[in-house]
Structures are given as C-alpha cells and as structure tokens.
Write an enzyme that holds these catalytic residues in place. Structure first.
Site, short mmCIF file in Angstrom:
data_model
loop_
_atom_site.label_atom_id
_atom_site.label_comp_id
_atom_site.label_asym_id
_atom_site.label_seq_id
_atom_site.Cartn_x
_atom_site.Cartn_y
_atom_site.Cartn_z
CG ASN A 51 0.46 51.07 7.66
OD1 ASN A 51 0.85 52.32 7.83
ND2 ASN A 51 0.55 50.24 8.59
CG ASP B 80 -6.90 47.72 -2.65
OD1 ASP B 80 -7.68 46.57 -2.09
OD2 ASP B 80 -6.90 48.52 -2.24
CE1 TYR C 284 -7.34 45.16 12.79
CE2 TYR C 284 -7.21 44.72 15.24
CZ TYR C 284 -6.85 44.47 13.95
OH TYR C 284 -5.71 43.55 13.97
P1 NAD Z 1 1.02 46.52 8.52
O1 NAD Z 1 0.04 47.54 8.32
O2 NAD Z 1 2.35 46.65 8.55
O3 NAD Z 1 0.77 45.37 7.10
C1 NAD Z 1 -0.28 45.31 6.30
C2 NAD Z 1 0.10 45.39 5.00
O4 NAD Z 1 -1.14 45.39 4.01
C3 NAD Z 1 0.75 46.99 4.72
O5 NAD Z 1 1.92 46.97 3.95
C4 NAD Z 1 -0.43 47.50 3.87
O6 NAD Z 1 0.18 48.38 2.82
C5 NAD Z 1 -0.95 46.33 3.19
N1 NAD Z 1 -2.62 46.36 2.70
C6 NAD Z 1 -3.43 47.16 3.45
N2 NAD Z 1 -4.70 46.96 2.78
C7 NAD Z 1 -4.46 46.28 1.65
C8 NAD Z 1 -5.10 46.04 0.50
N3 NAD Z 1 -6.46 46.26 0.51
N4 NAD Z 1 -4.58 45.48 -0.61
C9 NAD Z 1 -3.23 45.05 -0.41
N5 NAD Z 1 -2.46 45.69 0.48
C10 NAD Z 1 -3.10 46.19 1.63
O7 NAD Z 1 0.27 45.43 9.55
P2 NAD Z 1 0.93 44.30 10.24
O8 NAD Z 1 1.23 44.80 11.70
O9 NAD Z 1 2.10 43.62 9.27
O10 NAD Z 1 -0.31 43.12 10.36
C11 NAD Z 1 -0.64 42.35 9.38
C12 NAD Z 1 -2.09 42.07 9.81
O11 NAD Z 1 -2.00 41.21 10.86
C13 NAD Z 1 -3.22 42.79 9.64
O12 NAD Z 1 -4.14 42.32 9.15
C14 NAD Z 1 -3.44 43.16 11.21
O13 NAD Z 1 -4.67 43.38 11.23
C15 NAD Z 1 -2.85 41.69 11.82
N6 NAD Z 1 -2.53 41.92 13.37
C16 NAD Z 1 -1.47 42.64 13.43
C17 NAD Z 1 -0.98 42.93 14.80
C18 NAD Z 1 0.10 43.91 15.22
O14 NAD Z 1 0.06 44.17 16.28
N7 NAD Z 1 0.93 44.33 14.18
C19 NAD Z 1 -1.59 42.03 15.77
C20 NAD Z 1 -2.69 41.40 15.31
C21 NAD Z 1 -3.17 41.14 14.08
#
Ligand code: NAD
Length: 222
Positions: free
Chosen positions: A34, A57, A147
C-alpha cells in the site's frame, strides 16, 4: 537504530521524517502493498540522507532475520499491516493473516535478536461503537470488524508476551484517523488504488482524479 515496519506508508514515512530530524538512525522495511518506492526518494530529499530500506514482507521470517543481522536495530515501531475496515469484512483471512501473523513473525525475530522494545500501531477501532464520547482509554473494547478484532488480538499477544517473558518494553498506540501531510508537502498520504481513508479520497476528488465523494446519510451534525 530504529526499525520502522511499513516505513514507506503514511504514518511510517512521517515518523521516519520526524525521527531522522531528531537525530535517530532508522531502517525501513515495507512490502509496498500500500505504498510506493518513490516515497523513499522523497524522504531522502526531505531529510538530505540516504535512508536504508529493504523491501520485504514482515511475515517472511528469514528475510526479517537478514535485516536484523544486517542493521544494529535496538527498537521497533510496527506500522506494517492492513487497515481498511471495509476490506477486512470482505477478506477477513487476509486481515488476520497480515496483522496477526505479521506481528507474531516480527516478535519471533526480535526475540531471537534480543531486541525487546516495540511500539505497536493499534487502532481506536478496537473500541467498536462507543458508549460515551470522548472514548477513554479504559472504555469497553468491543470491535465490530475483522480489522478491529485483528488489532485487538495483536494487543493480547503483546500483553501475554510481556507477562510471560522479562525484558520486553511494549507501547501500544490506539489512534483514530490521522489526517494531514508533512509541512514541506514532499510526503503525504499516498495509498495504492482507491483510498480507504477519507482525506486522501477528498484530495483525489479535488485533483479531479475521482468524480465525486459519496456521502452516506444526510443528517450528520457537522
Ligand atoms: P499505510 O497502509 O499507509 O501503511 C502501512 C504500510 O505497511 C504500507 O506501506 C504497506 O505497504 C506496508 N505493509 C502492509 N503489510 C505489510 C507486510 N506484511 N510486510 C511489510 N509491509 C507491509 O497505513 P498507515 O495509515 O500508515 O497505518 C499504519 C498502521 O497504523 C497500520 O497498522 C494501521 O492499522 C494503523 N492505524 C492507521 C490509522 C489511519 O487512519 N491511518 C488509524 C489507526 C491505526
């Protein structure tokens, strides 16, 4: 050195920019599911530094072990995961696999490397429908989506680990939907495909990349 998993994602890239500015050394890992590799160049431009990055990953233990043996990692911030509430309802197995198995794989490798300090990126979705607002930290946890439940399980894994083994230092952050971008405008929220968060969606409509924003309901007190 601090390992940021999901380091090219929205929150990971902003944290990288912030802590590099504060003088910390970082290494980023991401599977780009992502995010885009271009974010790495933007981060370098922003910080004036070459930032170590490994495309892996986090569920791939062997690849993670390599990262831990290559870099002198002392702490981890775990952002890597899947975060779409809607997608998680349609693909629960993928969400439990990525979020729960991703964390467990990381913890195994950390333990083996004697690195026991981790900040876990959880979510306010573990509270479900709030009984009172604002939601207090001790409010009842009743997640209503795969989730939210996947993150709640992750928190339980961390709690059980902290009880069972000495030496772990674990912090869990449960936040709501953050919004905004770095003040430089060089990095921001750039998801792949259709955004699952509201603000990047609005931004894409404003840039004419999408025709309109669908608003569900007409009685919001906004
Ligand atoms: P995002 O999707 O922008 O970032 C997550 C990143 O992790 C992405 O770059 C994706 O490519 C990478 N990724 C996913 N699965 C992976 C794997 N198995 N191995 C390696 N890389 C992997 O999301 P974000 O908004 O930066 O959120 C980061 C974290 O914070 C997430 O875990 C999300 O659940 C949590 N979170 C986000 C929000 C929000 O609204 N943005 C709110 C609460 C919690």
């Amino acid at each position: 050195m601090i390992l940021l998993t999901g380091g090219l994602g929205y929150l990971g890239s902003h944290m990288a920019a912030q802590i590099i500015e504060q003088g910390h050394e970082v290494v980023l890992v991401d599977n780009l599911s992502n995010s885009q590799i271009a974010v790495l160049d933007r981060l370098s431009k922003l910080t004036g530094r070459v930032i170590p990055f490994v495309q892996i990953d986090v569920r791939d233990k062997a690849a993670l072990q390599q990262v831990f043996s290559q870099y002198p990692i002392t702490q981890v911030v775990h952002f890597a995961g899947s975060k779409s509430v809607n997608e998680s309802i349609q693909q629960p197995l993928d969400y439990y696999d990525n979020n729960v198995n991703g964390l467990i794989s990381l913890l195994y490798v950390m333990k083996e490397a004697q690195v026991k300090t981790i900040v876990f990126s959880s979510t306010a979705a573990i509270y479900g429908e709030p009984e009172a607002l604002p939601i207090s930290e001790s409010a009842r946890q009743a997640p209503i989506t795969p989730y939210g439940r996947s993150k709640q399980i992750c928190e339980q894994v961390l709690q059980d680990l902290a009880h069972a083994e000495k030496g772990w230092k674990i912090a869990v952050l449960r936040y709501f939907n953050p919004a905004g971008a770095h003040q430089s405008g060089i990095i921001g929220e750039v998801p792949n495909g259709i955004p699952n968060n509201l603000v990047p969606y609005i931004a894409q409509v404003a840039r004419d990349e999408r025709p309109f924003l669908q608003v569900f309901g007409n009685d919001y007190n906004t």
